[in-house]
Motif scaffolding. Structure first.
Motif, short mmCIF file in Angstrom:
data_model
loop_
_atom_site.label_atom_id
_atom_site.label_comp_id
_atom_site.label_asym_id
_atom_site.label_seq_id
_atom_site.Cartn_x
_atom_site.Cartn_y
_atom_site.Cartn_z
N GLY A 173 -11.67 36.20 3.10
CA GLY A 173 -12.55 35.05 3.27
C GLY A 173 -12.53 34.08 2.11
N ALA A 174 -11.72 34.36 1.07
CA ALA A 174 -11.63 33.47 -0.08
C ALA A 174 -10.87 32.21 0.28
CB ALA A 174 -10.97 34.19 -1.24
N LEU A 175 -11.25 31.08 -0.30
CA LEU A 175 -10.57 29.81 -0.06
C LEU A 175 -9.21 29.81 -0.73
CD1 LEU A 175 -10.78 26.90 1.11
CD2 LEU A 175 -11.72 26.21 -1.10
N MET A 176 -8.16 29.62 0.07
CA MET A 176 -6.79 29.62 -0.46
C MET A 176 -6.32 28.21 -0.82
SD MET A 176 -5.01 32.24 2.25
CE MET A 176 -3.39 31.81 1.68
N PHE A 177 -6.59 27.25 0.04
CA PHE A 177 -6.10 25.89 -0.22
C PHE A 177 -6.95 24.86 0.50
CE2 PHE A 177 -3.78 27.17 3.63
CZ PHE A 177 -3.96 26.07 4.45
N VAL A 178 -6.86 23.65 0.01
CA VAL A 178 -7.43 22.46 0.65
C VAL A 178 -6.29 21.49 0.88
CG1 VAL A 178 -9.00 20.50 0.42
CG2 VAL A 178 -9.70 22.76 -0.42
N ARG A 179 -6.23 20.94 2.08
CA ARG A 179 -5.13 20.04 2.46
C ARG A 179 -5.69 18.70 2.91
NH1 ARG A 179 -2.31 21.00 8.22
NH2 ARG A 179 -1.07 19.10 8.40
N VAL A 180 -5.10 17.63 2.40
CA VAL A 180 -5.45 16.27 2.79
C VAL A 180 -4.21 15.63 3.40
CG1 VAL A 180 -6.08 13.97 1.96
CG2 VAL A 180 -7.26 15.99 1.06
N SER A 181 -4.35 15.06 4.59
CA SER A 181 -3.22 14.47 5.31
C SER A 181 -3.40 12.96 5.46
CB SER A 181 -3.09 15.10 6.70
OG SER A 181 -2.86 16.48 6.62
N THR A 182 -2.29 12.25 5.38
CA THR A 182 -2.31 10.80 5.57
C THR A 182 -0.94 10.33 6.04
OG1 THR A 182 -2.92 8.69 4.56
CG2 THR A 182 -1.63 10.24 3.21
N GLU A 183 -0.83 9.04 6.29
CA GLU A 183 0.44 8.45 6.71
C GLU A 183 0.89 7.47 5.64
OE1 GLU A 183 -0.78 6.72 10.41
OE2 GLU A 183 0.08 8.38 11.57
N ASP A 205 0.84 -1.20 0.00
CA ASP A 205 0.00 0.00 0.00
C ASP A 205 0.87 1.25 0.00
OD1 ASP A 205 -2.43 -1.43 0.14
OD2 ASP A 205 -2.17 -1.69 2.31
N LEU A 206 0.34 2.30 -0.60
CA LEU A 206 1.06 3.57 -0.59
C LEU A 206 0.87 4.27 0.76
CD1 LEU A 206 2.73 5.63 -2.20
CD2 LEU A 206 0.58 6.63 -2.99
N VAL A 207 -0.31 4.09 1.35
CA VAL A 207 -0.58 4.67 2.66
C VAL A 207 -0.79 3.55 3.67
CG1 VAL A 207 -1.55 6.78 1.71
CG2 VAL A 207 -3.06 4.86 2.20
N ARG A 208 -0.50 3.84 4.92
CA ARG A 208 -0.56 2.80 5.94
C ARG A 208 -2.00 2.29 6.13
NH1 ARG A 208 2.54 3.30 11.62
NH2 ARG A 208 1.15 5.03 12.08
N ASN A 209 -2.10 0.97 6.13
CA ASN A 209 -3.37 0.25 6.33
C ASN A 209 -4.30 0.33 5.14
OD1 ASN A 209 -2.52 -0.45 8.93
ND2 ASN A 209 -3.44 1.39 9.84
N GLY A 210 -3.84 0.84 4.00
CA GLY A 210 -4.61 0.76 2.76
C GLY A 210 -6.02 1.29 2.87
N GLU A 211 -6.99 0.43 2.60
CA GLU A 211 -8.39 0.85 2.60
C GLU A 211 -8.84 1.32 3.98
OE1 GLU A 211 -10.74 -2.29 1.05
OE2 GLU A 211 -9.93 -2.16 -0.97
N ASP A 212 -8.17 0.87 5.02
CA ASP A 212 -8.52 1.29 6.38
C ASP A 212 -7.64 2.46 6.86
OD1 ASP A 212 -10.43 -0.75 6.54
OD2 ASP A 212 -8.89 -2.19 7.18
#
Length: 836
Positions: free
Chosen positions: A586-596, A521-528
């Motif tokens: 108040g404008a949206l600057m960025f969206v961030r997604v975090s994972t392991e 898996d690319l991220v820890r625990n894959g689908e979980d």
């Protein structure tokens, strides 16, 4: 419930059945059937964020210090008391492994390690003072004068503040870090070499004909001409080596190279301007005062005489005048005649810098006629002139020496070509350091969800960093954040895609070894996997709290950003406040997604580069699928990717620096020797030194890879290795015209420069040897590299170079390989042009 279990084996077996949750506590070789677990560990989570902070990554350093000062400092004191841990002289309480009743005990906390590292750095840097003292002691022994040694050390130390002034004010480099302390150890060796070259030239001037040895003035003028050129060439080459290091992309390494190059230049200028008058004081005051005291004069009369006040007898007889000239004597009792000048008026010199001699080879024996008093040579000078020269210039043995070193060069090149970035994380402390031992044993445990892995974040909306005008030597200046002008997450397709991107992450695979091998898996625990996905949380908020359909329809960028701000302000969205960024309007600057990720932390460039490539390919594929407005995602693993590129930059800088230094060294050697053959032989000598240290020493003997210390030393050692080679090559080419054979020219070079090279080698080794006493392995590595460089340079310069010159060098100043005819032609043409 706080109750002790009675059936421990059953608990351990249960742990083994759920290794993902409990493998953290089990030995990697644990077998449930055998029931033997040789090692275990416990973890004490402190909880985060702390009160007053909005998230775990909110002012992380401040949170860590708050926990450390509020709890860990007290825990450390209790542990020191419990295990009777005490620091030895210039050491740390953590040096030493704990064992109680046959059980090894280790403990670790990042805050405590950081605190201890600052303590260790302070202790290690204190050895710089011991190095200075050791060099001064040896200089005193070599010169036989505390006065000369003190003046020499003064000029070396005086170059430090002057260099730092130029570095900070003139060149406007603001960074001063711990790594630059290494400059002290390098400059001590180089500065001592300059002092020895000057002092030994002055001592040898007493053996010269009367037009040189006739007075203190002529001796100092002769010394200044001869020594200034020698140390100019070596200083230039050494400074270029450090300047090549200053071109590194790694800022601390670049700053180290810049400061060291400035120090070498300043040291040369101070030496040339300061040491000649110091020699006058030494000869006219110190030595003269000592002679007067030996003749029974009082201390006052001796001191006044040293300054030129001679009292009632202004005359000076021949005996006292000859005695002043370094006790040369009136005539040699051997078979060599000596001429000693006694007239103070004889202050002219043609600067030939020669020991006039004549010889020829016949029946395998060297016959000499000279105006030099061989009996007055110092023991080391006599050794290099007689038995050592007879060995390296022997008609047969010289070819054996050349062949042996050529084989060593080939072996060194082969081994050096195998150097690469380290396969394992570099250890900064010795294995006997308690926390280093803890880190070394981490791999002994089973893999589990508790293992520390590399976090990876995906961003939409960020364009990069504008670093124009940023001072790269100021770590506080990082540039201006640039935004993606096309970023717009308000469309229905963009909202759906940002949710789907989190699912893509969970299903992504990685074949790199750093992930676990093919099919991992690319991220820890894959689908979980635990993925912090703000848009998925927003979907739940819209559907469950607002009871509205998702994606949100009929909104523009402004109104969509307003809905997201309302979400972040709610209890459902507050955990995602750092994953959705808004500007002042108040404008949206960025969206961030975090994972392991599945990449274990810490790691090396060799392991992380393939994983980085997989992540880059994943993001590229993601951007190809993305709708308009969210097609420019970027990924970062922060420290891990930065460290990967730092290690790669160090390797790149090593080879770049080596190429620059070799080319520059060849040009400098060619211009200083004014002979193509001598320049090429000297360049091969330098290549031999570098490949012997990096190939045979680093790779072969120590088994190291191209880490931080090795990368720095690879370029620095060219600067250190060129000194001895240049001294001998120049002395060979500058030999007097009467030295009309290769053997005589080699003899002249060995006699005049051998003693200075030996003293310089000893001094540099003494200076660098203090680093062996340091705790940090970086400094102890540097100690080996300095020692290996000096030993290798000494061997190549005093064995290979003389033998190669005796076999293939130019026999005179005007051989076919000499550049002097071309130089004289150019000078003549220039003079003719000026005359017109």
């Amino acid at each position: 419930n706080g109750e002790l279990t009675e059936d421990l084996d059953a608990i351990v077996a249960m742990f083994s059945d759920d290794r993902r949750s409990f493998g953290y506590f089990l030995d990697g070789d644990f077998d449930a059937n055998g029931g033997v677990n040789r090692v275990t560990r416990v973890k004490y989570p402190m909880g985060a964020p702390r009160p007053g902070y909005v998230a775990v990554d909110d002012r992380e350093d401040a949170q860590r210090d708050e926990i450390g000062e509020g709890w860990l400092d007290a825990v450390e004191s209790k542990l020191f008391e419990r295990f009777k841990m005490k620091a030895k002289f210039l050491s740390t309480p953590y040096m030493g492994l704990l064992n109680e009743d046959g059980t090894d005990i280790r403990f670790y906390a990042g805050y405590l390690r950081s605190k201890d590292s600052q303590r260790i750095i302070g202790f290690d840097l204190s050895w710089a003072g011991a190095s200075i003292l050791a060099v001064w002691v040896y200089m005193s022994l070599h010169t036989g004068s505390v006065f000369v040694a003190s003046l020499g050390m003064f000029e070396i130390l005086a170059s430090f503040p002057v260099s730092i002034f130029l570095y900070r004010v003139f060149f406007r480099v603001s960074y001063l870090g711990n790594i630059q302390i290494l400059s002290v150890f390098v400059v001590l060796g180089v500065g001592a070499d300059d002092v020895f070259v000057f002092f030994d030239a002055f001592k040898q001037s007493a053996y010269e004909p009367s037009e040189v040895s006739g007075s203190t003035l002529t001796r100092v003028l002769y010394t200044a001409r001869r020594a200034s050129k020698a140390i100019f060439v070596t200083s230039l080459t050494t400074a270029v080596a450090f300047a090549a290091t200053a071109m590194s992309k790694v800022m601390p390494i670049s700053a180290f190279g810049a400061l060291s190059a400035i120090m070498i230049f300043v040291l040369f200028a101070v030496n040339v301007l300061f040491f000649p008058p110091a020699l006058v004081l030494y000869d006219r005051w110190v030595r003269n005062a000592a002679r007067r005291r030996a003749n029974g004069e009082g201390k006052l009369a001796a001191c006044l005489g040293g300054f030129g006040f001679k009292g009632k007898n202004p005359g000076r007889d021949v005996a006292s005048r000859a005695d002043e000239i370094d006790d040369v004597g009136s005539e040699s009792s051997g078979d060599v005649a000596v001429v000693v000048g006694v007239d103070d008026a004889s202050s002219s010199s043609d600067g030939a810098g020669a020991l006039s001699s004549d010889a020829s080879f016949g029946s395998g024996r060297l016959r000499r006629e000279s105006r030099m008093d061989v009996a007055k040579l110092r023991p080391i000078e006599w050794f290099y002139r007689e038995p050592f020269h007879a060995c390296v210039a022997h008609p047969v043995f010289k070819f054996f020496v050349v062949a042996s070193f050529a084989a060593l060069l080939a072996i060194g090149v082969k081994m050096a070509s195998e150097l690469e970035t380290p396969a394992e994380q570099e250890a900064w402390y010795p294995d006997t350091h308690l926390m280093q031992s803890f880190s070394n044993n981490r791999r002994r445990f089973m893999s589990s969800d508790e293992d520390r892995v590399v976090p990876v974040d995906l961003f939409w909306g960020l364009g990069g960093m504008d670093v124009e005008g940023v001072d790269k030597y100021d770590p506080r200046q990082r540039g201006v954040l640039e935004l993606d002008a096309l970023f717009d997450a308000s469309s229905e397709a963009a909202q759906v895609f940002l949710v789907a991107a989190c699912d893509f992450l969970k299903n992504a695979t990685c074949d790199a070894d750093g992930c676990g091998g093919p099919g991992s898996d690319l991220v820890r625990n894959g689908e979980d996997a635990r993925v912090v996905c703000p848009m998925a949380a927003f979907r739940s908020y819209v559907e469950e709290v607002l009871v509205e359909p998702f994606p949100v329809t009929d909104v523009d960028a402004s109104s969509f950003a307003a809905k997201l701000q309302t979400f972040v302000a709610s209890t459902h969205g507050s955990p995602y406040s750092s994953h959705l960024g808004f500007d002042e309007s108040g404008a949206l600057m960025f969206v961030r997604v975090s994972t392991e990720s599945t990449l274990v932390f810490p790691t090396t460039a060799k392991t992380s580069r393939p994983v980085f490539d997989v992540w880059s390919a994943f993001v590229d594929d993601l951007n190809k699928r993305a709708p308009f407005g969210v097609g420019n995602a970027k990924q970062t693993a922060y420290y891990t990717w930065t460290w990967m590129k730092t290690q790669e930059a160090l390797v790149e800088n090593t080879f770049q620096g080596l190429i620059i230094c070799f080319c520059m060294a060849f040009v400098v050697l060619l211009l200083s020797t004014m002979d193509l053959r001598a320049g090429m032989i000297a360049t091969v000598t330098i290549a031999g030194v570098v490949t012997t240290v990096m190939g045979v020493g680093v790779r072969g003997i120590m088994g190291w890879d191209l880490g931080i210390g090795e990368s720095i030393a690879a370029v620095i050692l060219i600067g250190l290795s060129v000194d001895y080679c240049v001294h001998l090559a120049n002395a060979y080419c500058e030999a007097p015209a009467s030295c009309d054979t290769r053997e005589l020219r080699v003899q002249h070079a060995l006699m005049t420069m051998g003693i200075s090279i030996t003293a310089s080698a000893v001094t540099t080794i003494v200076s660098g040897s203090m680093l062996w006493l340091c705790i940090l392995t970086f400094f102890s590595k540097f100690a080996f590299l300095i020692t290996a460089t000096i030993v290798s340079s000494f061997a190549w310069s005093l064995f290979f170079l003389p033998s190669a010159l005796a076999a293939f060098g130019p026999p005179g100043r005007y051989s076919w390989s000499s550049l002097r005819p071309a130089q004289e032609w150019l000078v003549r043409k220039w003079q003719e042009r000026r005359a017109k």
